[in-house]
Scaffold this active site. Structure first.
Site, PDB file in Angstrom:
ATOM      1  N   GLY A  39     -48.877 -12.094   7.301  1.00 59.79           N
ATOM      2  CA  GLY A  39     -48.866 -13.517   7.631  1.00 59.79           C
ATOM      3  C   GLY A  39     -47.453 -13.991   7.933  1.00 59.79           C
ATOM      4  O   GLY A  39     -47.185 -14.593   8.985  1.00 59.79           O
ATOM      5  N   ASN A  41     -44.776 -12.257   8.643  1.00 62.80           N
ATOM      6  CA  ASN A  41     -44.197 -11.608   9.836  1.00 62.80           C
ATOM      7  C   ASN A  41     -44.678 -12.293  11.117  1.00 62.80           C
ATOM      8  O   ASN A  41     -43.903 -12.520  12.050  1.00 62.80           O
ATOM      9  CB  ASN A  41     -44.622 -10.139   9.911  1.00 62.80           C
ATOM     10  CG  ASN A  41     -44.049  -9.299   8.786  1.00 62.80           C
ATOM     11  OD1 ASN A  41     -43.124  -9.727   8.099  1.00 62.80           O
ATOM     12  ND2 ASN A  41     -44.617  -8.114   8.593  1.00 62.80           N
ATOM     13  N   GLU A 134     -54.898  -9.813   4.590  1.00 56.47           N
ATOM     14  CA  GLU A 134     -54.216  -9.458   3.335  1.00 56.47           C
ATOM     15  C   GLU A 134     -54.443 -10.505   2.254  1.00 56.47           C
ATOM     16  O   GLU A 134     -53.707 -10.534   1.263  1.00 56.47           O
ATOM     17  CB  GLU A 134     -52.711  -9.252   3.574  1.00 56.47           C
ATOM     18  CG  GLU A 134     -52.388  -7.955   4.284  1.00 56.47           C
ATOM     19  CD  GLU A 134     -50.899  -7.685   4.407  1.00 56.47           C
ATOM     20  OE1 GLU A 134     -50.527  -6.512   4.439  1.00 56.47           O
ATOM     21  OE2 GLU A 134     -50.097  -8.650   4.503  1.00 56.47           O
ATOM     22  N   THR A 214     -54.761  -3.164  20.305  1.00 60.69           N
ATOM     23  CA  THR A 214     -53.419  -2.611  20.493  1.00 60.69           C
ATOM     24  C   THR A 214     -53.505  -1.097  20.306  1.00 60.69           C
ATOM     25  O   THR A 214     -54.215  -0.604  19.434  1.00 60.69           O
ATOM     26  CB  THR A 214     -52.400  -3.223  19.508  1.00 60.69           C
ATOM     27  OG1 THR A 214     -52.786  -2.908  18.170  1.00 60.69           O
ATOM     28  CG2 THR A 214     -52.307  -4.734  19.669  1.00 60.69           C
ATOM     29  N   ASP A 246     -47.605  -7.059  14.038  1.00 59.94           N
ATOM     30  CA  ASP A 246     -47.421  -8.466  13.650  1.00 59.94           C
ATOM     31  C   ASP A 246     -46.641  -9.232  14.714  1.00 59.94           C
ATOM     32  O   ASP A 246     -46.948 -10.396  15.011  1.00 59.94           O
ATOM     33  CB  ASP A 246     -46.676  -8.558  12.313  1.00 59.94           C
ATOM     34  CG  ASP A 246     -47.522  -8.023  11.174  1.00 59.94           C
ATOM     35  OD1 ASP A 246     -48.761  -8.038  11.292  1.00 59.94           O
ATOM     36  OD2 ASP A 246     -46.936  -7.590  10.160  1.00 59.94           O
ATOM     37  N   GLY A 281     -37.591  -2.007   9.541  1.00 67.69           N
ATOM     38  CA  GLY A 281     -38.081  -3.143   8.758  1.00 67.69           C
ATOM     39  C   GLY A 281     -38.968  -4.040   9.604  1.00 67.69           C
ATOM     40  O   GLY A 281     -39.071  -3.872  10.818  1.00 67.69           O
TER      41      GLY A 281
HETATM   42  P1  ADP Z   1     -50.127  -1.781  14.428  1.00 67.14           P
HETATM   43  O1  ADP Z   1     -48.655  -1.819  14.172  1.00 67.14           O
HETATM   44  O2  ADP Z   1     -50.851  -2.991  13.964  1.00 67.14           O
HETATM   45  O3  ADP Z   1     -50.795  -0.486  14.066  1.00 67.14           O
HETATM   46  P2  ADP Z   1     -49.889  -0.838  17.155  1.00 67.14           P
HETATM   47  O4  ADP Z   1     -49.301   0.413  16.602  1.00 67.14           O
HETATM   48  O5  ADP Z   1     -51.058  -0.706  18.049  1.00 67.14           O
HETATM   49  O6  ADP Z   1     -50.263  -1.882  16.017  1.00 67.14           O
HETATM   50  O7  ADP Z   1     -48.710  -1.599  17.916  1.00 67.14           O
HETATM   51  C1  ADP Z   1     -48.840  -2.922  18.359  1.00 67.14           C
HETATM   52  C2  ADP Z   1     -48.168  -3.066  19.707  1.00 67.14           C
HETATM   53  O8  ADP Z   1     -46.787  -2.729  19.555  1.00 67.14           O
HETATM   54  C3  ADP Z   1     -48.703  -2.138  20.777  1.00 67.14           C
HETATM   55  O9  ADP Z   1     -49.797  -2.715  21.472  1.00 67.14           O
HETATM   56  C4  ADP Z   1     -47.488  -1.958  21.674  1.00 67.14           C
HETATM   57  O10 ADP Z   1     -47.420  -3.022  22.606  1.00 67.14           O
HETATM   58  C5  ADP Z   1     -46.310  -2.076  20.710  1.00 67.14           C
HETATM   59  N1  ADP Z   1     -45.839  -0.727  20.333  1.00 67.14           N
HETATM   60  C6  ADP Z   1     -46.212   0.019  19.268  1.00 67.14           C
HETATM   61  N2  ADP Z   1     -45.596   1.217  19.259  1.00 67.14           N
HETATM   62  C7  ADP Z   1     -44.788   1.225  20.359  1.00 67.14           C
HETATM   63  C8  ADP Z   1     -43.872   2.167  20.930  1.00 67.14           C
HETATM   64  N3  ADP Z   1     -43.661   3.370  20.377  1.00 67.14           N
HETATM   65  N4  ADP Z   1     -43.204   1.796  22.054  1.00 67.14           N
HETATM   66  C9  ADP Z   1     -43.395   0.601  22.633  1.00 67.14           C
HETATM   67  N5  ADP Z   1     -44.245  -0.343  22.155  1.00 67.14           N
HETATM   68  C10 ADP Z   1     -44.941  -0.036  21.033  1.00 67.14           C
END
Ligand code: ADP
Length: 306
Positions: A39, A41, A134, A214, A246, A281
Site C-alpha cells: 500500500g 509503496n 496485505e 504484469t 507496486d 529496496g
Molecule cells: P511483481 O513485482 O508484482 O511480481 P512483475 O515482476 O510482473 O510484478 O513486474 C511489474 C512490472 O515491472 C512489469 O510489468 C515490468 O513492466 C516491470 N519490470 C519487472 N521486471 C523488469 C525488468 N527486469 N526489466 C524491466 N522492467 C521490469
C-alpha cells in the site's frame, strides 16, 4: 484524487548470492532497512508521479511506524494513518544476485485496518481507490462497495496472490495481477489452465473489468472491452525487482486518475517500474515524475493491439 487503502511494512532487505533453501542459513552480502509495504509503496509511487494521494492504513506506535509515515510525507502523500497497539508490519526481503527475491511478511498493525478507518469525505465520484491484498480481505471488499457507491474508480492489485470473490470482482474497474497471481485467481474462479492472455480475456469479459497482467521482464498485457494490448518491458539493467509491481500500480493509477488512456498509462507505468528495478529496496528506488519523463523520451517500444 487517489486513495490508497492498504498496508505499510518496514522492509529488512538482505542482498544474497543466492536465496536460502528451506532449513538453510546463508550469509548475506549486505543489509539495508527501508520503508515498504504494498500500500505505502503504491502511494509513494503515485505521489512521486505528481498525483494527489491519500494513504489510509495502520502502523504501530514504534519507530518503524514513524519512518513509514515520514517517507510517505516526503513523497507528497497525505497520511490518514492510525497508530494502533500492534507492531508495525515488517517484511524480510532476500534478493539474489540475479535480482530474484523471496519475501516473508508479518502483517502486524495492518490487520487492524477496517473500512471504518476510511473517512467518507475521501470517497467521491472523482476518487480512484487503489487496493492490495496485505490487509484483512473483508476490509477491501467493503471499501470496494463504498467506493463504487460513491461513483469512483476502483483498482485492485491482487498481490500477494489471493482469492477474490465474484461479487468483489463485479465492483472492480481495473484488476492488476502478475502471472502467479493470475493463475491463483483463475484456479479459484474454476477456470481451465490456459495462457495468461486467454485467462485475462476470460476474467475481463466475465466481470466486465479491465484486466492487466504484469509479466516481469517480459512487460505487460491488458484486456479491456475485448481489446488486448501488449507492451514489452522498458529495457534497463535490472539489479533488484522489489517494488516494481507496486511502482507499476501506483503510476498506472496516477495516470488513470488524470484520465490518461490505458495505452499511455501502461507505457508510463512500465517505464516507471523498470526504473525501480535499477536500485535496491522498494521505496528508495521508486522514480519521480521528472525521472519518468526523462526516460520516456528514450522509449521506442511498439504497443501491439489485438
Ligand atoms: P511483481 O513485482 O508484482 O511480481 P512483475 O515482476 O510482473 O510484478 O513486474 C511489474 C512490472 O515491472 C512489469 O510489468 C515490468 O513492466 C516491470 N519490470 C519487472 N521486471 C523488469 C525488468 N527486469 N526489466 C524491466 N522492467 C521490469
Amino acid at each position: 484524487m487517489i486513495v490508497v487503502f492498504g498496508s505499510l511494512n518496514y522492509d529488512f532487505v538482505f542482498a544474497m548470492e543466492r536465496l536460502p533453501a528451506a532449513g538453510e542459513t546463508r550469509l548475506a552480502r549486505t543489509f539495508a532497512g527501508a520503508p515498504g509495504g504494498k500500500g505505502a509503496n503504491q502511494a509513494v509511487a503515485a505521489a512521486r508521479d505528481g498525483a494527489d494521494v491519500h494513504m489510509v492504513g495502520c502502523v504501530g506506535r514504534d519507530v518503524f511506524g514513524d519512518v513509514l509515515i515520514a517517507s510517505l510525507q516526503r513523497s507528497g502523500a497525505m497520511c490518514r494513518i492510525e497508530r494502533v497497539d500492534q507492531p508495525t508490519g515488517c517484511a524480510s526481503v532476500c534478493v539474489d544476485a540475479n535480482g530474484e527475491n523471496a519475501i516473508a511478511v508479518a502483517p502486524g498493525a495492518n490487520l487492524a485496518l477496517s473500512a471504518d478507518d476510511l473517512a467518507p469525505d475521501l470517497l467521491t465520484a472523482h476518487t480512484t481507490v487503489l487496493l492490495q491484498m496485505e490487509i484483512a480481505p473483508e476490509a477491501n471488499w467493503e471499501v470496494l462497495r463504498q467506493a463504487k457507491a460513491a461513483g469512483g474508480r476502483t483498482v485492485l492489485n491482487v498481490a500477494p496472490a489471493g482469492i477474490v470473490p465474484a461479487d468483489a470482482l463485479e465492483l472492480t474497474d481495473v484488476l492488476i495481477v502478475n502471472r502467479i497471481e493470475l493463475e491463483t485467481l483463475a484456479r479459484a474462479l474454476g477456470m481451465a489452465d490456459a495462457k495468461p492472455r486467454a485467462l485475462a480475456a476470460d476474467i475481463a469479459q466475465r466481470h466486465a473489468l479491465c484486466c492487466i497482467v504484469t509479466l516481469g521482464g517480459h512487460g505487460v498485457l491488458a484486456v479491456d472491452q475485448g481489446q488486448v494490448q501488449v507492451l514489452d518491458a522498458f529495457a534497463v539493467d535490472a539489479i533488484d525487482t522489489v517494488g516494481a509491481g507496486d511502482t507499476f500500480c501506483g503510476v498506472l493509477a496516477a495516470a488513470l486518475d488524470r484520465d490518461v488512456g490505458l495505452a499511455d498509462a501502461l507505457r508510463r507505468a512500465t517505464v516507471a517500474a523498470a526504473l525501480c528495478c535499477m536500485a535496491r529496496g522498494a521505496q528508495p528506488s521508486i522514480p519521480t515524475a521528472g525521472q519518468i519523463d526523462e526516460a520516456m523520451l528514450r522509449d521506442q517500444r511498439l504497443l501491439r493491439t489485438f
